[in-house]
Structures are given as C-alpha cells and as structure tokens.
Design an enzyme around this catalytic site. Sequence first.
Site, PDB file in Angstrom:
ATOM      1  N   GLY A 215       0.813  -1.199   0.000  1.00  0.00           N
ATOM      2  CA  GLY A 215       0.000   0.000   0.000  1.00  0.00           C
ATOM      3  C   GLY A 215       0.854   1.259   0.000  1.00  0.00           C
ATOM      4  N   SER A 216       0.412   2.253   0.743  1.00  0.00           N
ATOM      5  CA  SER A 216       1.060   3.568   0.687  1.00  0.00           C
ATOM      6  C   SER A 216       2.443   3.599   1.311  1.00  0.00           C
ATOM      7  CB  SER A 216       0.168   4.612   1.345  1.00  0.00           C
ATOM      8  OG  SER A 216      -1.004   4.820   0.562  1.00  0.00           O
ATOM      9  N   THR A 217       2.842   2.572   2.070  1.00  0.00           N
ATOM     10  CA  THR A 217       4.217   2.571   2.571  1.00  0.00           C
ATOM     11  C   THR A 217       5.215   2.481   1.412  1.00  0.00           C
ATOM     12  OG1 THR A 217       4.207   0.163   2.910  1.00  0.00           O
ATOM     13  CG2 THR A 217       3.579   1.546   4.783  1.00  0.00           C
ATOM     14  N   LYS A 219       5.157   4.248  -1.082  1.00  0.00           N
ATOM     15  CA  LYS A 219       5.401   5.598  -1.574  1.00  0.00           C
ATOM     16  C   LYS A 219       6.752   6.131  -1.123  1.00  0.00           C
ATOM     17  CE  LYS A 219       0.466   6.522  -1.900  1.00  0.00           C
ATOM     18  NZ  LYS A 219      -0.727   7.099  -1.268  1.00  0.00           N
TER      19      LYS A 219
END
Length: 491
Positions: A215-217, A219
Amino acid sequence: MTRYIRHAAGFCALLLLALLVNAARVQVVRAGSYDANPANRRSAIARYGQPRGDILVAGEPVTGSRDSGQQLRYERTYANGPLYAPVTGFSSQVYGTTLLEHTQDGVLSGTDPLLTPLPLWHGLTRSLSPGGDVVTTLNPAAQQAAYEGLDGRKGAVAAVEPSTGRVLALVSTPSYDPSVLSGNAAATERSWERLNSDPDKPMLNRAVRQTYPPGSTFKVVTAAAALDAGVVTDLDRPTRSPDPYRLPGTRTWLMNEGDGCEDAPLRDAFEWSCNTVFAKLGVDVGVTGMTKTAQAFGFNDSALRVPFSVARSTFDTSVDKAQLALSSIGQYNTRATPLQMAMVASAVADGGQLRQPYLVERTTTGDGGTAWTAGPRPVRQVMRPETADLMKELMEGVVTEGTGTNAAIPGAIVGGKTGTAQHGVGNAGTPYAWFVSWAQREEDLTPKVAVAVVVEDGSAHRGEITGGGVAAPIARAVMEAVLNSGSGSGG
C-alpha cells in the site's frame, strides 16, 4: 608340509586384507549412505544423546533440553515459546528443524567442524562435540513490545538497526509453542495436525515468509525514485497532478481518500498519502527508474537470508503505464514482507545506505569460545545521500503533522509512513494496516531503529482501519523499547 603352511598363511593374509578393504569400504566409502539410511538409528540416538546447544537473546537462553529417559534421550524445550518461535523455529525428533534451529543445526547439535580443535579425530571416531550456542541480535524489550502490541491479531513486526543490519525484533502472530513438537509421543503428532489445520496458520512466519501489498508505505520507494531521477527537485513545488487521475491508456479514474491532492507538492502529498500524485510520479519516473530503485531497496531479491530464507518481495518489471501507476502506490503486483519494508525505512534512516539484515551475532563452542562471528555487513547505496536527507524530512513530517502522529515519541525524532493496503475480490477484504518508521533520541547523531508493522485483521470497522490508527502505536512501542534500552542489540 612347509609348503602347505605357507599356502595357508598366504590365504589367511589375503582374507585379512579382504576384511580390511571391506571395513574401509564400509567405514569410509559407504559411511554416508549408511548414515542417511532411515533404518539406521545410530546417528539419531547419538544426536539426541546429549543436550542441544542453546539460542541466546541478550545473553539468556530461550531454549533448553530435557532428559526424557527414552532412547532418543534429550528433547527440546523453549522459554517464552510463542514470543520467539518466529526466530527459533522448532527442533522435533519427528518433524525435523526450522528457522534458526535448522540453519544453525550443526552448531546446536555439535556436528559443526568449527566446534572441535581435532575435526579429523572426531570424524574417525564419529563422536559429537558438545553442542554450541547461537547468540542472536534480538533486543528482548523490542521483541516483547512487538508481541504485546499485536495482541494475537494476524500480523507481524520486523525491526532492524540501520547502522549495522542487526535484526532487533521479529514477531509473527498468532504464534505457537514449539515445545509441543519436540518429543515423539502421540501428543506430538496431534499437536502437529492441530497446528497445520489451524486456519490462522500459527506456524507461518509472517515477518519473513508472507508477502503483502505494501500500500502507501511503498510511496517511500516512489518518492526516492522521483527525487533521484530529478522528476521532483523541490518538496514544496506543485507537482501538476490531477485529481482524480486517469490511469494511462484506460478509462479508469484513480481517486484519493481525502481532498487537497490536486497538484499537491511532494511534501503535502507524502504527509497525506495522495494516491494520484504518487501514481503519476511513478509513471513519470518510468519502469526502468522505478525498477532500479525498488531493486536497490531489495525487491525481486530471492537470495536474502537472515540466515534462514526470506520470501521474495516483488516489483513487477513487465507492466504498462496503468499497471506502473498502481504498482507505484503499492498495489497491482507489488508485494513485500515486513522485513523488506523495515529495510526500506532503514535505508532512509542510514543516509541511503542499506545493510543486509542478520539475526546471528556469533556462535560459540560448548565451552564458550567463539566459533564464528558475523563481522561487518556489506553496504549497498540505495539512493543519493541528499535524497535520503529529503526522505527523512518527508517521513518526519508524516509523524509531526500528517497521518502518522500516533508514532510520535517525546524526546525523540521519528519518521514514518502509513499504509492501508486494499485486497480481496473487488477490494472487499478488511484492509491491511501498515506503518514503517525509524527513530532516534534527540541527542543521537543517527537513527537507532527502523520498524515495519503490518496488521491483517484489525477489529475496527473497515473504514477505520488505517496504518496510522492500528499499526503506528505498535511501531511506537517497539521504537521506544529500543531507545529506552540504551543500545540496539541485546546480544
């Protein structure tokens, strides 16, 4: 008469020579095959005829040996078995060995040549040296904090020391007690069947053997790639990112959870985890640039050992632009172990340098002498040092004023990134809650710990499952435990 005596003596000499040749064939040439024969119990009897060496955490054994009084005399015991099972694994007279019990079996069982000053003599006599010990890098306070923080929920925690690569915590829950597999009684078989049929898979080491959409980790990786490639040169300059963002070559629109993401600067987009900004950044960097950075962090590496094997984290290199956009926000085919994401945070914390993580500090002989030591670890430059400085600044902002405020620690500098990874058919499954972070005391020159937390099945309502709400408090507890211990490793 004398001639007959000579003939008889010569024949006897030939028989003796034949016996010696056959004995040598059995003892030397065929010894390996005889040892491996399942019908031969001598090696098993010898193996379990002496206590096994121990696995140590902060100088204290978390394993032991119990005299059963049976033919296979000594059985393995475990102190705080469920807490350390993702590190020790099990040693079973029936089902073999796993994890450290497996990779360090030679030392623990006394068969490693490094344990004896006279290996040739032991080879000829086929005797065993006393079992040696395995000294781990674990910090017991961090291990306990991770275990208590997960509180039996499906999930995992990995923590490493950025400057060395030492693994400070490795926890997977729900867990199990390896002691129930140690003997060869009927109860051992029942325990094996029960553990293997449990739908919660307590013997699965989720910290190193399970991959998840990060997920957004992820990023963190995308931002580093964009900065290294020069796609972004100013953290506060608008990024010209539409909201919603149409995935290239499709009619599918990518949305954000909140407002304010249109043209958001990288700093704001990172703090509030704007999907549209990072999906477009990934496309702007391109497959080659994103792949280079992801693989520098450790993705697509199937050779990682700590010393037991770690599942391969993946970043798909054969994608179109739409798939690349999703991959760049930790979706599509992007998958990572918690240990891999701890490595991502560690590389940011250590100026863009990544050291291979390891669990064994040293091994000892039966009398306490050092048999082997880990020594310095290889270093890989993942990103430019100036990029790492900017990434630290971005991660600090997440904790001070973004989605990761639950990870803040008084008197410490903390950087982090939240993630809420969708999964299941139509993304209908309860999202995985992620948090990756690093921390240092205000007086420290460099970060002392990097952590990754994933929680599979938070009990809150689906809309309330977030990395900041569920995973960040666990990471904070682990980081506090390391900072309060005064040193990273408890070894």
